[in-house]
Design a protein around this motif. Structure first.
Motif, PDB file in Angstrom:
ATOM      1  N   PHE B 105       8.901  66.330  65.990  1.00 33.41           N
ATOM      2  CA  PHE B 105       9.714  67.272  65.896  1.00 33.41           C
ATOM      3  C   PHE B 105       8.805  68.591  65.376  1.00 33.41           C
ATOM      4  CE2 PHE B 105      13.419  64.907  65.060  1.00 33.41           C
ATOM      5  CZ  PHE B 105      14.545  65.660  65.619  1.00 33.41           C
ATOM      6  N   LEU B 109      10.664  74.999  63.433  1.00 31.80           N
ATOM      7  CA  LEU B 109      12.193  75.182  63.956  1.00 31.80           C
ATOM      8  C   LEU B 109      12.992  74.447  63.461  1.00 31.80           C
ATOM      9  CD1 LEU B 109      11.404  75.182  67.741  1.00 31.80           C
ATOM     10  CD2 LEU B 109      11.622  77.201  66.435  1.00 31.80           C
ATOM     11  N   ARG B 110      14.286  74.980  63.084  1.00 28.98           N
ATOM     12  CA  ARG B 110      15.505  74.106  62.496  1.00 28.98           C
ATOM     13  C   ARG B 110      15.647  73.104  63.446  1.00 28.98           C
ATOM     14  NH1 ARG B 110      17.242  76.996  58.277  1.00 28.98           N
ATOM     15  NH2 ARG B 110      16.796  79.161  58.217  1.00 28.98           N
ATOM     16  N   GLU B 113      18.473  73.301  66.268  1.00 33.58           N
ATOM     17  CA  GLU B 113      17.960  74.020  67.579  1.00 33.58           C
ATOM     18  C   GLU B 113      17.187  72.982  68.393  1.00 33.58           C
ATOM     19  OE1 GLU B 113      15.400  77.349  67.269  1.00 33.58           O
ATOM     20  OE2 GLU B 113      14.793  77.289  69.115  1.00 33.58           O
ATOM     21  N   GLN B 114      16.273  72.243  67.807  1.00 38.24           N
ATOM     22  CA  GLN B 114      15.484  71.282  68.788  1.00 38.24           C
ATOM     23  C   GLN B 114      16.379  70.374  69.030  1.00 38.24           C
ATOM     24  OE1 GLN B 114      11.884  70.164  67.115  1.00 38.24           O
ATOM     25  NE2 GLN B 114      11.965  71.290  65.151  1.00 38.24           N
ATOM     26  N   VAL B 115      17.701  69.682  68.562  1.00 40.84           N
ATOM     27  CA  VAL B 115      18.625  68.371  68.781  1.00 40.84           C
ATOM     28  C   VAL B 115      19.315  68.899  70.194  1.00 40.84           C
ATOM     29  CG1 VAL B 115      20.550  67.317  68.397  1.00 40.84           C
ATOM     30  CG2 VAL B 115      18.592  67.517  66.761  1.00 40.84           C
ATOM     31  N   GLU B 117      18.477  71.669  71.872  1.00 39.46           N
ATOM     32  CA  GLU B 117      17.801  72.604  73.198  1.00 39.46           C
ATOM     33  C   GLU B 117      17.778  72.079  74.567  1.00 39.46           C
ATOM     34  OE1 GLU B 117      13.857  72.591  71.980  1.00 39.46           O
ATOM     35  OE2 GLU B 117      13.430  74.370  72.672  1.00 39.46           O
ATOM     36  N   ALA B 118      17.650  70.708  74.740  1.00 42.41           N
ATOM     37  CA  ALA B 118      17.747  70.251  76.144  1.00 42.41           C
ATOM     38  C   ALA B 118      19.073  70.599  77.006  1.00 42.41           C
ATOM     39  CB  ALA B 118      17.239  68.780  76.197  1.00 42.41           C
ATOM     40  N   MET B 169      18.551  63.850  69.129  1.00 42.08           N
ATOM     41  CA  MET B 169      17.940  64.844  70.036  1.00 42.08           C
ATOM     42  C   MET B 169      17.907  64.227  71.652  1.00 42.08           C
ATOM     43  SD  MET B 169      14.470  66.580  69.533  1.00 42.08           S
ATOM     44  CE  MET B 169      13.408  65.767  69.388  1.00 42.08           C
TER      45      MET B 169
END
Lengths: 316, 602
Positions: B105, B109-110, B113-115, B117-118, B169
């Motif tokens: 991770f 970034l929160r 957002e990362q989860v 994003e894709a 994610m």
């Protein structure tokens, strides 16, 4: 985080105090005091004693130090030893040039350098990366007067643009007129500060690019631009801000060669003049001002680095 | 054929050496993954399992290239596609879960957002749709506070939660294939159960196919449908999970099975029957220690409270507990790296100064430390010979030929060939590096070696070899061991005594066989029950055991009037009438259980 920032502020203040003591004692160690310098070698002992009393030089050091510091803080920088003019007036004539040149250099040089460094990191081992790296190595090796000479040879002697000497009033000039006025010193300084910033931003980014979360971003199928600008850059802010700050501080305090080369009147030449004429009151004052600039810029960089760290911004 | 999600055919991957020649890593591998199927790739490190799994995403680690064969994802050969062509597949059709969520991770970034994003970047979902999907996944994965967890930063959630968030994610883009690379290896047994359960449920509910990479056969038995056994870049054996687990054919599979330690039982701990000198070699008594400023003689963050342990001559004390329980802190306190706030550390009956800096050279020599991370504990620029020479010179004043001879002896002691003296650390494998670490500790001719999770970063097979070496050393040169691990089966296999640490206190202590049989402290029982068994139905039979963060646990210790475990271990009902402080129950001569509850619980 507030505690951390408060701590930085406190350290900054302590640094300033320590520097003021060193500057004060440094000028005391030098042979000959203000009275001696003013009256010259042949002055009578009686005259010297009178002037010393008038200037307060007969009092203990700590009293002199406190008076000097108190005056400095309230804006009274004292009188120049050589011209007997108030130092604040001498500085007022010059600080504008220094400020304009360093601000414009920063405005042009910092974004270009960072953009080049980031671009080089985006495509490692590409022709772009290699030429940028080569450029920065050449620049870091070239002294200011050499760069300045090359620029003068090319623009002034070869193209016939502008002049070697920057002179005349800058009163009422707009941004572009100012850039034109100081074009050559600004260009020289941009080259000087570029190499470190390019190398640092490239190295900091590449360092982040090797981390597992960047590999994860690649494996999520994100475009390269987003990986660099959104994922990597945020984590490289700390070291980049630091090197930018160092270079900005240099612009305010260290551009002596460039000021002399293009013969415009800035703060750096003023302090050298002070040293040449043994005008230690001037040296003291400018020394303190330069130190304050350094401390404030580094403080801002430190705080920016702290703010960019989410662990400090949002504790568990 | 239509249900095949991924198929590797004659897949070859090689590394390019500095001189340009190729070193094959994966030597022609065939297997397929069908829809809804979990295929496990197992083998020790260096077997090529991670490299193979990453090829499903058309990705190779830097320095590696796919040199032959095909890897077909949904019919498309990813080995022939450009990075740009692969982008829409990654995160959408195939998603990756790495071993360490903490490193995977982005710290800046929160989480949400990362989860999300894709799918958002790929344009298959709007941000709102992706958020909705993420919320469903947080719920499905049993994450606490699913509405708000996404707005946090990675460092604000626990390791086990982060591991589950990584699953969210990966699943957010509804991939057809999941690649899981040792996703539970870095977790405590108690957390591992939770995460495994969550993974299994989600894979089943979503009907996703998965490639599960691990070296842990017991974990595989819980989650996989089909097993591919790898060694040295080649498939040794493959087949349905029941067949491989119950009837392994290939000798290497059998070796792997043998490295899986059976659930520790009372008879397993080795006991040295001869009663030797009973006075302890090293002892910590009533030690309280922690980090931060000292306030009124106590540290701000108390990690250990009133801990007493001792180790006899030539004995091994196992210290177990999950991460955050204070195991490493105890070792650091004994070594003097972290001075105890109160309590005493003694060596052969002599009191030692709490602070390392105040100890004599001879005190320092007698207690040596071996770290978990073999990599980072060795200076990468020093040759092995130099690394081993340093303590010989510092403690013994050896030099020249004498020192070189001693280096050779040390290498022989840890069963490494003599020519290793001229190698650099990066030329060695993980197990070999750990041997060098041990040799460095032995160079000081110590009385006690503190082993902090020395096998945790190693594969089961390699780890078993290191344990065997430790046993040898103990038997042959009589060095005492303090062996710290979160893995009860490893500790149980060779410790003479075990101390169970929980939230900074010793909750149970005694000879290995006594600790491993009832009466148990409820926490010891929880640890024993959490060890996966080689039984494919084990996970499904496990009762729900809620894991709480260590911080809460510590809080519970100092505040709760009842047992801190009752929220987590519902079998033991809280007893509100019991307001007394912790009681130490003496079960037998050397076996103690400390609990806030009264004796009748046991």
């Amino acid at each position: 985080m507030q505690a951390l920032i408060a701590k930085r502020l406190f350290i900054g203040l302590v640094t300033m105090l320590a520097v003021s003591i060193i500057i004060f004692l440094g000028t005391k160690i030098l042979p000959g005091d203000a009275a001696q310098i003013r009256l010259g070698q042949s002055a009578s002992a009686e005259n010297l004693a009178n002037l010393r009393e008038k200037l307060g030089l007969d009092r203990p050091y700590y009293q002199q130090y406190l008076t000097w510091l108190g005056n400095f803080l309230s804006g009274d920088l004292g009188n120049s030893l050589s011209g007997d003019a108030p130092i604040s007036g001498l500085i007022a004539d010059r600080y504008k040039n220094t400020l304009i040149v360093s601000a414009l250099t920063a405005l042009i040089g910092v974004p270009i350098s960072l953009a080049l460094g980031i671009a080089a990191a985006m495509y490692p081992d590409s022709y772009l990366d290699r030429s940028v790296s080569m450029l920065s190595v050449v620049l870091v090796a070239a002294p200011e007067f050499f760069t300045a000479t090359l620029l003068v040879m090319f623009f002034v002697l070869f193209l016939g643009l502008g002049s070697t000497i920057v002179s005349g009033s800058t009163e009422g000039m707009g941004l572009f007129a100012l850039i034109g006025h100081f074009a050559l010193p600004i260009a020289t300084l941009c080259f000087v500060i570029a190499s470190q910033m390019i190398r640092m931003s490239r190295a900091a980014l590449l360092n982040v690019m090797a981390s597992p979360y960047i590999e994860m971003a690649i494996l999520k199928g994100l475009p390269r631009r987003r990986i660099i600008l959104r994922h990597a850059l945020l984590n490289a802010i700390g070291p980049i801000v630091n090197v930018v700050a160092l270079n900005l501080a240099y612009l305010v305090t260290g551009v002596i060669v460039v000021e002399v080369y293009f013969s415009y009147q800035g703060l750096a030449t003023l302090i050298v003049q002070g040293v040449q004429t043994r005008d230690y009151v001037m040296v003291q004052s400018l020394g303190m001002i330069f130190c304050a600039v350094y401390v404030v810029i580094m403080l801002i960089a430190d705080i920016a680095a702290i703010m960019s760290n989410p662990r400090l911004r949002h504790p568990r | 054929m239509t249900d095949v999600v991924y198929e590797a055919e004659g897949l070859r991957i090689s590394a390019t050496r500095k001189d340009g020649s190729e070193l094959p890593i994966v030597k022609g591998v065939d297997f397929r993954v069908r829809r809804g199927q979990v295929v496990a790739l197992i083998g020790e490190s260096g077997s090529g399992k991670t490299t193979i799994s990453l090829s499903a995403l058309g990705y190779c680690k830097p320095g590696l290239t796919i040199s032959g064969g095909q890897a077909r994802l949904l019919g498309q050969d990813v080995t022939q596609m450009s990075t740009e062509a692969l982008r829409p597949l990654r995160g959408e059709k195939v998603a990756y879960l790495a071993q360490s969520a903490a490193a995977t991770f982005n710290p800046s970034l929160r989480i949400n957002e990362q989860v999300t994003e894709a799918p958002v970047v790929h344009g298959t979902k709007t941000q709102a749709q992706a958020d909705q999907r993420a919320l469903e996944l947080y719920r499905a994965l049993d994450l606490p506070n699913p509405e708000n967890i996404g707005s946090r930063y990675p460092h604000q959630v626990s390791g086990g939660q982060l591991q589950r968030l990584m699953a969210a994610m990966a699943l957010c883009g509804d991939p057809d294939l999941l690649v899981l690379d040792e996703p539970t290896t870095a977790l405590d047994v108690t957390t591992q159960i939770e995460v495994l359960k969550a993974f299994k449920k989600v894979i089943k509910d979503e009907g996703t196919a998965a490639i599960y990479v691990t070296h842990d056969l017991a974990v595989v038995a819980q989650i996989a449908d089909y097993i591919v056994v790898l060694y040295n870049g080649k498939i040794q054996e493959k087949g349905p999970v029941d067949v491989i687990v119950n009837n392994p054919q290939h000798p290497y599979t059998k070796k792997l099975m043998a490295a899986v330690r059976p659930k520790p039982t009372a008879v397993e701990g080795d006991r040295t029957e001869t009663v030797r000198d009973e006075s302890p070699r090293v002892a910590a008594e009533h030690v309280t220690a922690g980090y931060g400023k000292q306030v009124g003689g106590l540290p701000l963050v108390k990690v250990l409270s009133d801990v007493s342990v001792d180790v006899g001559h030539g004995k091994t004390l196992g210290i177990i507990g999950e991460s955050g329980s204070g195991k490493s802190t105890l070792a650091r306190t004994i070594a003097g790296l972290l001075p105890a706030s109160s309590g005493e550390v003694s060596l052969n009956g002599n009191l030692l100064p709490p602070d390392l800096r105040k100890r004599s050279k001879n005190d320092l020599r007698q207690i040596q430390f071996v770290y978990q991370m073999a990599d980072t504990a060795l200076n990468p620029r020093q040759r092995i010979g130099d690394i081993l020479s340093r303590p010989l010179q510092f403690y013994m004043g050896l030099s020249g030929r004498e020192r070189r001879a001693k280096v050779q002896d040390l290498l022989e002691m840890v069963k490494l060939p003599p020519e290793f003296a001229t190698r650099l650390p990066h030329e060695l494998s993980g197990g070999q590096k750990q041997r060098v670490n041990l040799a460095r500790a032995l160079a000081a001719d110590p009385e006690v070696i503190l082993c902090d999770e020395v096998t945790s970063a190693l594969d089961s097979v390699v780890g078993a070899d290191v344990i065997a070496l430790l046993q040898d050393l103990r038997d042959n040169i009589g060095v005492s061991n303090v062996f710290i691990s979160h893995d009860l089966s490893t500790v149980a296999s060779f410790a003479d005594e075990i101390a169970v640490l929980y939230a900074g206190r010793v909750v149970e202590k005694g000879p290995t066989d006594c600790v491993l049989q009832p009466p148990f402290h409820p926490y010891t029982k929880l640890l024993i029950d959490s060890i996966p068994e080689m039984d494919t139905s084990w996970l499904d039979q496990k009762k729900q055991a809620h894991s709480t963060s260590t911080k809460d646990l510590a809080k519970a210790w100092y505040n709760a009037e009842s047992c801190p475990l009752c929220s987590r271990y519902p079998v033991v009902a809280p007893d509100p009438a019991n307001k007394e402080d912790s009681i130490v129950h003496q079960i037998s001569d050397k076996h103690f259980i400390e609990c806030l509850r009264s004796r009748r619980v046991f």
